[in-house]
Design a protein around this motif. Sequence first.
Motif, PDB file in Angstrom:
ATOM      1  N   LEU A  87      -1.486   8.092  15.462  1.00 46.66           N
ATOM      2  CA  LEU A  87      -0.083   8.147  15.873  1.00 46.66           C
ATOM      3  C   LEU A  87       0.225   6.922  16.711  1.00 46.66           C
ATOM      4  CD1 LEU A  87       2.716   9.405  16.370  1.00 46.66           C
ATOM      5  CD2 LEU A  87       1.705  10.639  18.310  1.00 46.66           C
ATOM      6  N   VAL A  88       1.278   6.210  16.339  1.00 47.59           N
ATOM      7  CA  VAL A  88       1.790   5.124  17.172  1.00 47.59           C
ATOM      8  C   VAL A  88       3.187   5.509  17.637  1.00 47.59           C
ATOM      9  CG1 VAL A  88       2.348   2.686  17.355  1.00 47.59           C
ATOM     10  CG2 VAL A  88       0.475   3.414  15.874  1.00 47.59           C
ATOM     11  N   ASN A  89       3.311   5.805  18.922  1.00 44.35           N
ATOM     12  CA  ASN A  89       4.607   6.111  19.525  1.00 44.35           C
ATOM     13  C   ASN A  89       5.274   4.788  19.899  1.00 44.35           C
ATOM     14  OD1 ASN A  89       5.009   9.018  19.672  1.00 44.35           O
ATOM     15  ND2 ASN A  89       3.183   9.033  20.971  1.00 44.35           N
ATOM     16  N   ASN A  90       6.039   4.261  18.950  1.00 39.53           N
ATOM     17  CA  ASN A  90       6.648   2.947  19.134  1.00 39.53           C
ATOM     18  C   ASN A  90       8.166   3.000  19.334  1.00 39.53           C
ATOM     19  OD1 ASN A  90       6.940  -0.135  18.620  1.00 39.53           O
ATOM     20  ND2 ASN A  90       8.165   0.790  17.003  1.00 39.53           N
ATOM     21  N   ALA A  91       8.812   4.037  18.829  1.00 36.95           N
ATOM     22  CA  ALA A  91      10.274   4.104  18.891  1.00 36.95           C
ATOM     23  C   ALA A  91      10.768   4.001  20.329  1.00 36.95           C
ATOM     24  CB  ALA A  91      10.766   5.400  18.259  1.00 36.95           C
ATOM     25  N   ASN A 117      12.541   7.162  24.986  1.00 36.79           N
ATOM     26  CA  ASN A 117      11.348   6.395  25.358  1.00 36.79           C
ATOM     27  C   ASN A 117      10.218   7.243  25.931  1.00 36.79           C
ATOM     28  OD1 ASN A 117      13.014   4.290  24.661  1.00 36.79           O
ATOM     29  ND2 ASN A 117      12.828   3.191  26.577  1.00 36.79           N
ATOM     30  N   LEU A 118      10.564   8.270  26.694  1.00 36.99           N
ATOM     31  CA  LEU A 118       9.530   9.050  27.367  1.00 36.99           C
ATOM     32  C   LEU A 118       9.359  10.445  26.763  1.00 36.99           C
ATOM     33  CD1 LEU A 118       7.384   9.226  29.513  1.00 36.99           C
ATOM     34  CD2 LEU A 118       9.158   9.777  31.201  1.00 36.99           C
ATOM     35  N   THR A 119      10.458  11.191  26.650  1.00 38.30           N
ATOM     36  CA  THR A 119      10.337  12.533  26.085  1.00 38.30           C
ATOM     37  C   THR A 119       9.885  12.467  24.628  1.00 38.30           C
ATOM     38  OG1 THR A 119      12.026  13.395  27.589  1.00 38.30           O
ATOM     39  CG2 THR A 119      11.552  14.693  25.618  1.00 38.30           C
ATOM     40  N   GLY A 120      10.404  11.507  23.875  1.00 42.61           N
ATOM     41  CA  GLY A 120       9.971  11.347  22.487  1.00 42.61           C
ATOM     42  C   GLY A 120       8.485  11.075  22.387  1.00 42.61           C
ATOM     43  N   THR A 121       7.984  10.264  23.299  1.00 41.40           N
ATOM     44  CA  THR A 121       6.554   9.972  23.320  1.00 41.40           C
ATOM     45  C   THR A 121       5.757  11.213  23.706  1.00 41.40           C
ATOM     46  OG1 THR A 121       6.910   7.637  23.799  1.00 41.40           O
ATOM     47  CG2 THR A 121       4.770   8.551  24.404  1.00 41.40           C
ATOM     48  N   PHE A 122       6.240  11.957  24.686  1.00 43.05           N
ATOM     49  CA  PHE A 122       5.577  13.199  25.084  1.00 43.05           C
ATOM     50  C   PHE A 122       5.450  14.170  23.917  1.00 43.05           C
ATOM     51  CE2 PHE A 122       6.991  17.595  25.923  1.00 43.05           C
ATOM     52  CZ  PHE A 122       5.776  18.128  26.338  1.00 43.05           C
ATOM     53  N   ILE A 123       6.553  14.375  23.175  1.00 41.01           N
ATOM     54  CA  ILE A 123       6.496  15.323  22.066  1.00 41.01           C
ATOM     55  C   ILE A 123       5.484  14.854  21.023  1.00 41.01           C
ATOM     56  CG2 ILE A 123       7.787  16.501  20.243  1.00 41.01           C
ATOM     57  CD1 ILE A 123      10.340  16.023  21.908  1.00 41.01           C
ATOM     58  N   ASN A 181       0.356   4.494  22.467  1.00 38.39           N
ATOM     59  CA  ASN A 181       1.707   4.546  23.002  1.00 38.39           C
ATOM     60  C   ASN A 181       2.171   3.142  23.374  1.00 38.39           C
ATOM     61  OD1 ASN A 181       1.804   7.379  22.829  1.00 38.39           O
ATOM     62  ND2 ASN A 181       0.796   7.594  24.821  1.00 38.39           N
ATOM     63  N   VAL A 182       3.329   2.752  22.864  1.00 40.36           N
ATOM     64  CA  VAL A 182       3.868   1.430  23.163  1.00 40.36           C
ATOM     65  C   VAL A 182       4.674   1.518  24.449  1.00 40.36           C
ATOM     66  CG1 VAL A 182       5.297  -0.477  22.359  1.00 40.36           C
ATOM     67  CG2 VAL A 182       3.911   0.827  20.723  1.00 40.36           C
ATOM     68  N   SER A 183       4.109   0.988  25.513  1.00 39.24           N
ATOM     69  CA  SER A 183       4.800   0.902  26.797  1.00 39.24           C
ATOM     70  C   SER A 183       5.388  -0.509  26.917  1.00 39.24           C
ATOM     71  CB  SER A 183       3.819   1.224  27.937  1.00 39.24           C
ATOM     72  OG  SER A 183       4.465   1.154  29.192  1.00 39.24           O
ATOM     73  N   GLY A 231       0.824  -1.196   0.000  1.00 37.81           N
ATOM     74  CA  GLY A 231       0.000   0.000   0.000  1.00 37.81           C
ATOM     75  C   GLY A 231       0.860   1.248   0.000  1.00 37.81           C
ATOM     76  N   GLU A 232       0.252   2.388   0.299  1.00 37.45           N
ATOM     77  CA  GLU A 232       0.964   3.669   0.249  1.00 37.45           C
ATOM     78  C   GLU A 232       1.735   3.896   1.537  1.00 37.45           C
ATOM     79  OE1 GLU A 232       0.186   8.212  -1.334  1.00 37.45           O
ATOM     80  OE2 GLU A 232      -1.532   6.960  -0.757  1.00 37.45           O
ATOM     81  N   VAL A 233       3.048   4.015   1.413  1.00 32.54           N
ATOM     82  CA  VAL A 233       3.907   4.169   2.586  1.00 32.54           C
ATOM     83  C   VAL A 233       5.001   5.185   2.275  1.00 32.54           C
ATOM     84  CG1 VAL A 233       5.327   2.196   1.880  1.00 32.54           C
ATOM     85  CG2 VAL A 233       5.350   2.936   4.272  1.00 32.54           C
ATOM     86  N   LEU A 234       5.358   5.950   3.283  1.00 28.22           N
ATOM     87  CA  LEU A 234       6.400   6.966   3.151  1.00 28.22           C
ATOM     88  C   LEU A 234       7.353   6.829   4.326  1.00 28.22           C
ATOM     89  CD1 LEU A 234       7.553   9.652   1.904  1.00 28.22           C
ATOM     90  CD2 LEU A 234       5.950  10.862   3.421  1.00 28.22           C
ATOM     91  N   TYR A 235       8.655   6.815   4.040  1.00 26.55           N
ATOM     92  CA  TYR A 235       9.657   6.815   5.115  1.00 26.55           C
ATOM     93  C   TYR A 235      10.173   8.225   5.333  1.00 26.55           C
ATOM     94  CZ  TYR A 235      14.203   6.795   7.352  1.00 26.55           C
ATOM     95  OH  TYR A 235      15.259   7.103   8.184  1.00 26.55           O
ATOM     96  N   LEU A 236      10.283   8.627   6.602  1.00 24.52           N
ATOM     97  CA  LEU A 236      10.894   9.898   6.978  1.00 24.52           C
ATOM     98  C   LEU A 236      11.903   9.652   8.096  1.00 24.52           C
ATOM     99  CD1 LEU A 236       7.729  12.195   7.085  1.00 24.52           C
ATOM    100  CD2 LEU A 236       9.447  12.070   5.260  1.00 24.52           C
ATOM    101  N   LYS A 237      13.070  10.211   7.935  1.00 28.91           N
ATOM    102  CA  LYS A 237      14.101  10.077   8.970  1.00 28.91           C
ATOM    103  C   LYS A 237      13.701  10.884  10.193  1.00 28.91           C
ATOM    104  CE  LYS A 237      19.082  10.468   9.778  1.00 28.91           C
ATOM    105  NZ  LYS A 237      20.395  10.872   9.197  1.00 28.91           N
ATOM    106  N   GLN A 238      13.832  10.279  11.371  1.00 30.81           N
ATOM    107  CA  GLN A 238      13.422  10.981  12.590  1.00 30.81           C
ATOM    108  C   GLN A 238      14.165  10.465  13.804  1.00 30.81           C
ATOM    109  OE1 GLN A 238       9.499  10.121  14.144  1.00 30.81           O
ATOM    110  NE2 GLN A 238       9.294  12.149  15.058  1.00 30.81           N
ATOM    111  N   ASP A 239      14.636  11.393  14.618  1.00 39.14           N
ATOM    112  CA  ASP A 239      15.063  11.116  15.987  1.00 39.14           C
ATOM    113  C   ASP A 239      13.943  11.651  16.873  1.00 39.14           C
ATOM    114  OD1 ASP A 239      16.084  11.176  18.582  1.00 39.14           O
ATOM    115  OD2 ASP A 239      18.063  11.894  17.977  1.00 39.14           O
ATOM    116  N   VAL A 240      13.211  10.752  17.526  1.00 35.13           N
ATOM    117  CA  VAL A 240      12.016  11.183  18.256  1.00 35.13           C
ATOM    118  C   VAL A 240      12.325  12.090  19.438  1.00 35.13           C
ATOM    119  CG1 VAL A 240      10.617   9.199  17.558  1.00 35.13           C
ATOM    120  CG2 VAL A 240      11.975   9.076  19.681  1.00 35.13           C
TER     121      VAL A 240
END
Length: 249
Positions: free
Chosen positions: A87-91, A115-121, A137-139, A55-64
């Motif tokens: 939004l899935v906060n998985n990183a 794990n935490l600040t990235g999820t908060f943002i 959010n993936v805990s 399906g339709e997918v796009l990759y974007l570089k990110q440091d969460v």
Amino acid sequence: MVNRLANKVAIVTGGISGIGKAIAQDFLAEGATVVVTGRREAVGKQVAAELSQQGEVLYLKQDVSEETDWQKVVDTTLATFGHWDILVNNAGIGGANKLIADTSLDEWQQVMDINLTGTFIGVREALNRMDKGSIVNVSSVLGIITPMPGVGSYAASKAGTRLLTKAAAVEAVKTGKQIRVNSIHPGLVGTDIVSDDLKNALQASDDVIPAIGEPADVAKAVTYLASDESSYTTGSEIVLDGGTLAGRQ
């Protein structure tokens, strides 16, 4: 089932491997358009090319952990697809696998930043820029229990994610936002983040762990929370741990 996520646009952080990749695959199978992010650009492009067959997918570089990266990801998603629904906060990272007494401040901070600040943002961006939708959010089960030494920073970050989820869910309801916020808590899942030492420690513990879970097991639960089927579910947590919590004394 198919098309449970039709016409929805999802951002999945850490979506280029492990649980995140499995989530992206399941989302695509259910009709979503998926933006996968990660720090490893070469891997990300390769995975996006692979997933694009579904399906339709796009990759974007990110440091969460970087606020500017979040803004770029969200801006690009909205500019490309016109809306943002999931939004899935998985990183995340596993930490130094050290006793708290032996953990340096830098080691502690790195886990918290990702794990935490990235999820908060991510949660903050979604609450401000989604019209309506779902945040997952993936805990971890280690955000609820800490059955062995050496997981202090990781467990603290995942426990923080658990309560951040509940706080965000309450705020969304109280401020009239049509955004649901839930968390999932996997147990032992076969991914690169789980070291051999941790696998051995968990399997030697008194907890009930009949088998190591698969990323696809987690993905199915995330798809439910992302879909309209869970429209009455917010501030909740789903534990996927093979009976670990149920088997504790």
